[in-house]
Scaffold this motif. Structure first.
Motif: not given
Length: 117
Positions: A111-117
């Motif tokens: 991934a270029d970006k990893v977003l954690v919610f």
């Protein structure tokens, strides 16, 4: 661009899943070439349960995940988390699938970006 969303919270009662999926949709709308992967962990695995019925006017996380799939995204679920919650593969919405930590590790590395919610 490849964006990985990792969701941990339950689909209802809190709004983290809802907001993460709103952002995923906005990214897909802004650039249809964006590749979005959603990895559901912990209580978030329930978000992919098929045949959710929510009150009129209330968001439905299953429908929101379907929009990710229509946008050529993928919805993956932590198998260990599914087992801990008694969620069987037969109960999953179409297009979502059981996954592993190894697959999450690979998706994170790609991934270029990893977003954690």
């Amino acid at each position: 661009m490849k964006t990985l969303f990792i969701l941990n919270d339950p689909p209802y009662g809190r709004e983290r899943c809802y907001n993460a999926l709103r952002l995923a949709h906005a990214l897909l709308k802004k650039d249809p070439q964006t590749m979005v992967s959603v990895f559901l962990m912990a209580d978030a695995v329930i978000a992919a349960k098929a045949a959710q019925k929510t009150p009129d006017g209330y968001y439905n996380v299953e429908r929101m995940l379907k929009r990710v799939l229509v946008g050529k995204g993928q919805v993956l679920l932590c198998g260990t988390c599914m087992d801990a919650r008694g969620l069987a593969e037969a109960e999953l919405m179409a297009g979502a699938r059981r996954s592993t930590m190894d697959e999450l590790a690979a998706a994170t590395a790609e991934a270029d970006k990893v977003l954690v919610f």
